[in-house]
Design a protein around this motif. Structure first.
Motif, mmCIF file in Angstrom:
data_model
loop_
_atom_site.group_PDB
_atom_site.id
_atom_site.type_symbol
_atom_site.label_atom_id
_atom_site.label_comp_id
_atom_site.label_asym_id
_atom_site.label_seq_id
_atom_site.Cartn_x
_atom_site.Cartn_y
_atom_site.Cartn_z
ATOM 1 N N LYS A 153 6.063 3.116 -10.957
ATOM 2 C CA LYS A 153 5.157 3.787 -10.022
ATOM 3 C C LYS A 153 3.694 3.482 -10.358
ATOM 4 O O LYS A 153 2.856 3.355 -9.465
ATOM 5 N N ILE A 154 3.392 3.376 -11.651
ATOM 6 C CA ILE A 154 2.028 3.028 -12.061
ATOM 7 C C ILE A 154 1.658 1.647 -11.525
ATOM 8 O O ILE A 154 0.568 1.434 -10.985
ATOM 9 N N TRP A 155 2.570 0.705 -11.692
ATOM 10 C CA TRP A 155 2.344 -0.645 -11.166
ATOM 11 C C TRP A 155 2.080 -0.600 -9.648
ATOM 12 O O TRP A 155 1.113 -1.203 -9.161
ATOM 13 N N GLU A 156 2.902 0.133 -8.926
ATOM 14 C CA GLU A 156 2.747 0.218 -7.477
ATOM 15 C C GLU A 156 1.432 0.895 -7.099
ATOM 16 O O GLU A 156 0.737 0.448 -6.170
ATOM 17 N N ALA A 157 1.074 1.953 -7.809
ATOM 18 C CA ALA A 157 -0.158 2.683 -7.493
ATOM 19 C C ALA A 157 -1.395 1.818 -7.720
ATOM 20 O O ALA A 157 -2.343 1.845 -6.930
ATOM 21 N N ILE A 158 -1.397 1.064 -8.808
ATOM 22 C CA ILE A 158 -2.541 0.190 -9.081
ATOM 23 C C ILE A 158 -2.644 -0.905 -8.027
ATOM 24 O O ILE A 158 -3.740 -1.224 -7.543
ATOM 25 N N MET A 159 -1.518 -1.473 -7.652
ATOM 26 C CA MET A 159 -1.540 -2.515 -6.628
ATOM 27 C C MET A 159 -2.086 -1.963 -5.311
ATOM 28 O O MET A 159 -2.936 -2.590 -4.662
ATOM 29 N N LEU A 160 -1.636 -0.795 -4.916
ATOM 30 C CA LEU A 160 -2.107 -0.204 -3.660
ATOM 31 C C LEU A 160 -3.592 0.140 -3.730
ATOM 32 O O LEU A 160 -4.293 0.115 -2.710
ATOM 33 N N ASP A 161 -4.084 0.456 -4.922
ATOM 34 C CA ASP A 161 -5.498 0.755 -5.080
ATOM 35 C C ASP A 161 -6.351 -0.513 -4.998
ATOM 36 O O ASP A 161 -7.495 -0.471 -4.537
ATOM 37 N N LEU A 162 -5.787 -1.631 -5.422
ATOM 38 C CA LEU A 162 -6.549 -2.887 -5.450
ATOM 39 C C LEU A 162 -6.507 -3.635 -4.123
ATOM 40 O O LEU A 162 -7.435 -4.406 -3.824
ATOM 41 N N LEU A 163 -5.470 -3.429 -3.336
ATOM 42 C CA LEU A 163 -5.350 -4.177 -2.080
ATOM 43 C C LEU A 163 -6.581 -4.046 -1.185
ATOM 44 O O LEU A 163 -7.131 -5.060 -0.740
ATOM 45 N N PRO A 164 -7.067 -2.840 -0.907
ATOM 46 C CA PRO A 164 -8.261 -2.731 -0.047
ATOM 47 C C PRO A 164 -9.541 -3.181 -0.737
ATOM 48 O O PRO A 164 -10.584 -3.327 -0.075
ATOM 49 N N LYS A 165 -9.496 -3.413 -2.031
ATOM 50 C CA LYS A 165 -10.673 -3.888 -2.760
ATOM 51 C C LYS A 165 -10.768 -5.412 -2.762
ATOM 52 O O LYS A 165 -11.651 -5.978 -3.407
ATOM 53 N N GLY A 166 -9.844 -6.038 -2.049
ATOM 54 C CA GLY A 166 -9.908 -7.492 -1.907
ATOM 55 C C GLY A 166 -8.643 -8.213 -2.309
ATOM 56 O O GLY A 166 -8.443 -9.373 -1.920
ATOM 57 N N LEU A 167 -7.772 -7.585 -3.081
ATOM 58 C CA LEU A 167 -6.551 -8.249 -3.506
ATOM 59 C C LEU A 167 -5.689 -8.634 -2.310
ATOM 60 O O LEU A 167 -5.007 -9.666 -2.328
ATOM 61 N N GLY A 168 -5.747 -7.824 -1.262
ATOM 62 C CA GLY A 168 -4.944 -8.091 -0.071
ATOM 63 C C GLY A 168 -5.349 -9.348 0.669
ATOM 64 O O GLY A 168 -4.596 -9.832 1.518
ATOM 65 N N GLN A 169 -6.548 -9.887 0.363
ATOM 66 C CA GLN A 169 -7.021 -11.119 0.994
ATOM 67 C C GLN A 169 -7.151 -12.250 -0.017
ATOM 68 O O GLN A 169 -7.907 -13.208 0.184
ATOM 69 N N ALA A 170 -6.395 -12.156 -1.104
ATOM 70 C CA ALA A 170 -6.513 -13.154 -2.164
ATOM 71 C C ALA A 170 -6.087 -14.538 -1.691
ATOM 72 O O ALA A 170 -5.130 -14.694 -0.931
ATOM 73 N N ARG A 171 -6.823 -15.534 -2.165
ATOM 74 C CA ARG A 171 -6.454 -16.931 -1.911
ATOM 75 C C ARG A 171 -5.636 -17.489 -3.069
ATOM 76 O O ARG A 171 -4.692 -18.237 -2.878
#
Length: 400
Positions: A153-171
């Motif tokens: 759950k920690i892994w999932e929570a961190i990923m969801l927190d980072l996605l809108p910070k730019g991870l979701g548009q990573a090249r």
């Protein structure tokens, strides 16, 4: 005077841009502030003691602004209620006890001369506080004690927190980690790709995370027994690769070991490890329980003090490790590895081992150069050093 003022203004702007997320100490080390995952509680994502999980993010810039490197922190495991309760009162089980500023060096450095390929990427250090390589999902209650085994759950929570910070548009993206965090890279590599654009170049790296399933010098499966306890206590089994557990029949805990799990990993993978990893030497090959009389003590402290029989045992361990790694990568063009003969454990976050004038080298390549060549497909990277004692003079032997 105007030139001086212009310089002062430029420096001030640079500091304001950096604050409050990073500062530079007197010796120019990059210090990055902690970010608590405020929404983690909604997912049930807690450290062992119930505190919120956290990470440290240093923003990328220039050509690396849309590239991401995530580094799992290491720190062993807990395999019993007592050891986990003890751990919950330390920085390994609670963000309450963690340093709020972390040094970013080696693969996390923002200095092009110290980290030539990843210095301008978004670099994230995921803090480790669950005790099972970010893989468990269970809760323990007995009326007086409460423990959260919520690494997944920690892994999932961190990923969801980072996605809108730019991870979701990573090249480009690289999931890495050291020690228990290196094991996390094996466990989460496939899942990492699901969060990222299908067009992104996604690869994974493990530093000192290839923990071997091997009998100790007394012919006991000490490490396998330990791992079985970790998997059972933390509820890890349901988060292991389904294809792997299906192939492991009655021993799903084996899929916690990279040698069994890695053939099911689809993204390109790089293994950075010492053939004489000191953690494994001291805890898997020669754990205290297997050497009650301390015959190996001098050898553990100084390889030069090992007798011929002990050296032969170490060489057998090296051979077993290389064979276990090589089975899946012998014919792989996408995988890579850098296996040196240093008595060390973890080499990616220390500047002196990652990239420096006297860093460990295999075939005249540093670790940073080998990883960069592999990630950017500049040349094949499958480096295996000769066996001890013909190790490189650049080794930084870290004997605890």
């Amino acid at each position: 005077m105007m030139n001086v003022n212009a310089v002062l203004v430029a420096i001030t702007l640079a500091l304001l841009t950096c604050a409050p997320r990073c500062v530079y100490s007197d010796d120019q080390r990059l210090l990055v502030n902690m970010t608590l995952v405020r929404n983690a509680s909604a997912l049930g994502a807690f450290c062992l003691d119930g505190s919120l999980p956290a990470y440290h993010l240093h923003r990328g810039f220039g050509g690396g602004a849309r590239n991401w490197l995530l580094q799992f922190e290491g720190g062993g495991w807990c395999n019993s209620i007592k050891s986990c309760l003890d751990r919950a009162n330390t920085r390994r089980g609670s963000t309450r006890y963690m340093s709020k500023w972390e040094v970013f060096s080696g693969i996390l450095s923002n200095n092009a001369s110290l980290n030539p390929d990843f210095y301008n990427w978004n670099r994230v250090k995921l803090r480790y506080c669950d005790g099972a390589s970010f893989a468990g999902d269970a809760v323990y209650k007995n009326g007086t004690s409460l423990l959260y085994f919520r690494g997944q759950k920690i892994w999932e929570a961190i990923m969801l927190d980072l996605l809108p910070k730019g991870l979701g548009q990573a090249r480009k993206a690289l999931l890495s980690g050291s020690s228990a965090g290196g094991l996390s890279s094996f466990l989460h590599c496939n899942n990492f790709t699901k969060y990222l654009p299908s067009t992104a170049s996604v690869k994974c790296l493990s530093d000192a995370g290839f923990f071997l399933d091997k009998r100790d010098i007394s012919s006991n499966h000490t490490m396998r027994s330990f791992v079985k306890d970790v998997v059972s206590l933390h509820g890890v089994e349901k988060n292991l690769d389904e294809n792997c557990t299906a192939s492991s029949l009655n021993f799903p805990e084996l899929c916690f070991f990279p040698q069994y799990a890695m053939k099911f990993i689809t993204p390109p993978f790089f293994i950075l490890n010492s053939a004489y990893d000191v953690y494994q030497f001291h805890h898997i090959l020669v754990p205290p329980s297997a050497d009650p009389q301390g015959h190996w003590n001098r050898c553990k402290l100084n390889p030069a003090a090992c007798n011929p029989q002990q050296l032969n045992t170490l060489q057998e361990f090296r051979r077993d490790m290389i064979v276990a790694m090589g089975l899946s990568y012998k014919y792989s063009r996408r995988g890579g590895f850098f296996i040196n003969s240093c008595f060390a454990h973890g080499q990616s976050e220390s500047q002196d081992t990652w990239f420096a004038a006297d860093s460990p080298r295999v075939h005249n390549r540093t670790i940073a150069e080998a990883v960069g060549d592999w990630y950017f497909c500049r040349r094949a990277t499958k480096e295996i050093d000769c066996p001890y004692p013909c190790r490189s003079t650049t080794c930084h032997n870290l004997i605890p």
